[in-house]
Design an enzyme around this catalytic site. Structure first.
Site, mmCIF file in Angstrom:
data_model
loop_
_atom_site.group_PDB
_atom_site.id
_atom_site.type_symbol
_atom_site.label_atom_id
_atom_site.label_comp_id
_atom_site.label_asym_id
_atom_site.label_seq_id
_atom_site.Cartn_x
_atom_site.Cartn_y
_atom_site.Cartn_z
ATOM 1 N N GLY A 57 -23.728 -7.310 3.332
ATOM 2 C CA GLY A 57 -24.939 -7.539 2.560
ATOM 3 C C GLY A 57 -25.812 -6.305 2.763
ATOM 4 C CB ALA A 58 -27.487 -4.070 0.330
ATOM 5 N NE ARG A 99 -18.919 -2.280 2.693
ATOM 6 C CZ ARG A 99 -19.165 -3.468 2.124
ATOM 7 N NH1 ARG A 99 -20.007 -4.311 2.676
ATOM 8 N NH2 ARG A 99 -18.554 -3.802 0.995
ATOM 9 C CD GLN A 206 -17.722 -10.924 -0.188
ATOM 10 O OE1 GLN A 206 -16.982 -11.399 -1.044
ATOM 11 N NE2 GLN A 206 -17.695 -9.646 0.121
ATOM 12 C CG ASP A 247 -24.333 -3.959 -2.600
ATOM 13 O OD1 ASP A 247 -24.089 -4.950 -3.310
ATOM 14 O OD2 ASP A 247 -24.216 -3.966 -1.359
ATOM 15 C CG ASN A 257 -24.385 -7.566 -6.523
ATOM 16 O OD1 ASN A 257 -24.762 -7.354 -5.364
ATOM 17 N ND2 ASN A 257 -24.097 -8.783 -6.934
ATOM 18 C CE LYS A 258 -18.634 -7.690 -2.752
ATOM 19 N NZ LYS A 258 -17.813 -6.592 -2.162
#
Ligand code: MRU
Length: 359
Positions: A57-58, A99, A206, A247, A257-258
């Site tokens: 999670g960012a 990351r 997630q 993110d 994002n994801k």
């Protein structure tokens, strides 16, 4: 606030160890079946915990990295400022490569290094104390940001609404309320009822492992769906808004994002459902002009072929493409909800204004 809701929204997902020479995290890869705390002491342990999504999670990875570099610096016993600053920079660069997509990681690490450079020549013991204050401030500010985002986000939905979310942007990914899930927890606290649809979020699940767990624990009506079921749920009229985290938000509003988020946004547009991105200003990267400039993390193909299966679901040599994030085009986004308010198109102007008003 009732006790169960408090347990979910006040979870200690990332904290500094009592000796201030370690970071303690909840190992998110073991949830929801086991709640296991890990103590990270070495650069490699911190790097791996971020890389392997034990902390994810960012905002949470930014907080973990900030606590991490401070905990490492406390161990060095290096009292010469120049040697300290040089080592700090090298370790910061190392952690920053764990990351690539969430800008909160480099944002938090740069903030920490800013303390070192702004206090050049001071006794290292003093710099260490200032660093301790800075990482705690980053964490406390995130708590406040999540609360403010939750309040703004709650204005976008009403009692009884259905909300679809993708991945996990709740307390585990942030601090306290979370971002995309924050309005739901806050509304629930105030007696409102929502019906939440949680995309499972392939390949690392997630949504299944974390989002449905958090919401269910809090007593919020949540229905877990596979990612490819979002369309039928929307067509059935069960979704009044989509709430997702982010993110990295580029200057023009394009949002990483994801993986799978952009597909949700495209579906939402088709069905005329508003699609909102919720995130702190620490996730906005004005130095990045648009989504084409956002680095997208490619992950191990084994996550598609093997993870979560009793037996591999594909032959070992099958070619896989495993991007961890995608970019949602700004034209698909109805609003970007930050702790300073809700930005609307044109995002180039509304996002820039957030930072101008801050000065
Ligand atoms: O790979 P992950 O699990 O770290 O991806 C997380 C997301 O995409 C979240 O939606 C994002 O970080 C926002 S968390 C508030």
């Amino acid at each position: 606030m009732n006790e169960t809701l408090k347990q979910v929204t006040h979870i200690d997902n990332v904290r500094l160890g009592g000796d201030e020479k370690s970071v303690v995290i909840i190992d998110q890869t073991q949830l929801p079946n086991r709640t296991v705390y890990l103590t990270l002491r070495t650069p490699e342990e911190i790097y791996d915990a971020i890389k392997l999504l034990q902390v994810r999670g960012a905002p949470a990875i930014g907080i973990c990295a900030a606590y991490g570099i401070y905990a490492l610096a406390r161990q060095w016993e290096l009292w010469d400022y120049d040697a300290f600053a040089e080592k700090f920079h090298a370790q910061k660069e190392y952690l920053n490569t764990s990351r690539p997509t969430a800008v909160n990681l480099s944002w938090a690490l740069n903030r920490m290094e800013g303390v070192v450079t702004a206090n050049a020549g001071k006794p290292v013991a003093e710099v260490l104390d200032l660093l301790g204050g800075e990482c705690r401030a980053i964490h406390q500010e995130d708590i406040a940001m999540c609360r403010a985002i939750s309040e703004y986000g709650l204005r976008l939905i009403k009692d009884g609404d259905g909300v679809l979310t993708h991945c996990n942007a709740g307390p585990l990914a942030t601090s306290r309320y979370g971002t995309a899930l924050g309005p739901l927890f806050l509304g629930h606290e105030q007696g409102m009822k929502f019906r939440v649809f949680s995309d499972e979020t392939r390949p690392l699940l997630q949504g299944a492992r974390l989002t449905s767990y958090e919401l269910q624990q809090a007593g919020i009506d949540v229905t877990l769906i596979c990612d490819n079921m979002a369309s039928i749920v929307m067509k059935n009229g069960w979704v009044q808004a989509c709430f997702v985290g982010c993110d990295r938000v580029a200057a023009n509003g394009d949002t990483a994002n994801k993986i799978g988020t952009s597909g949700v946004a495209i579906l939402a547009k088709h069905y005329g459902i508003p699609f909102y991105v919720l995130g702190p200003t620490s996730t906005i990267d004005l130095s990045c002009p648009d989504g084409d400039h956002i680095p997208i993390e490619l992950r191990d193909p084994g996550e598609i072929r093997e993870t979560w299966y009793i037996e591999p679901m594909a032959l070992p040599e099958v070619k896989c493409y495993n991007p961890a994030f995608d970019v949602t085009d700004h034209t698909l986004i109805s609003g970007i909800v930050t702790e300073k308010g809700i930005c609307r198109a044109p995002y180039t102007e509304s996002l820039a204004a957030l930072f101008q008003s801050h000065r």
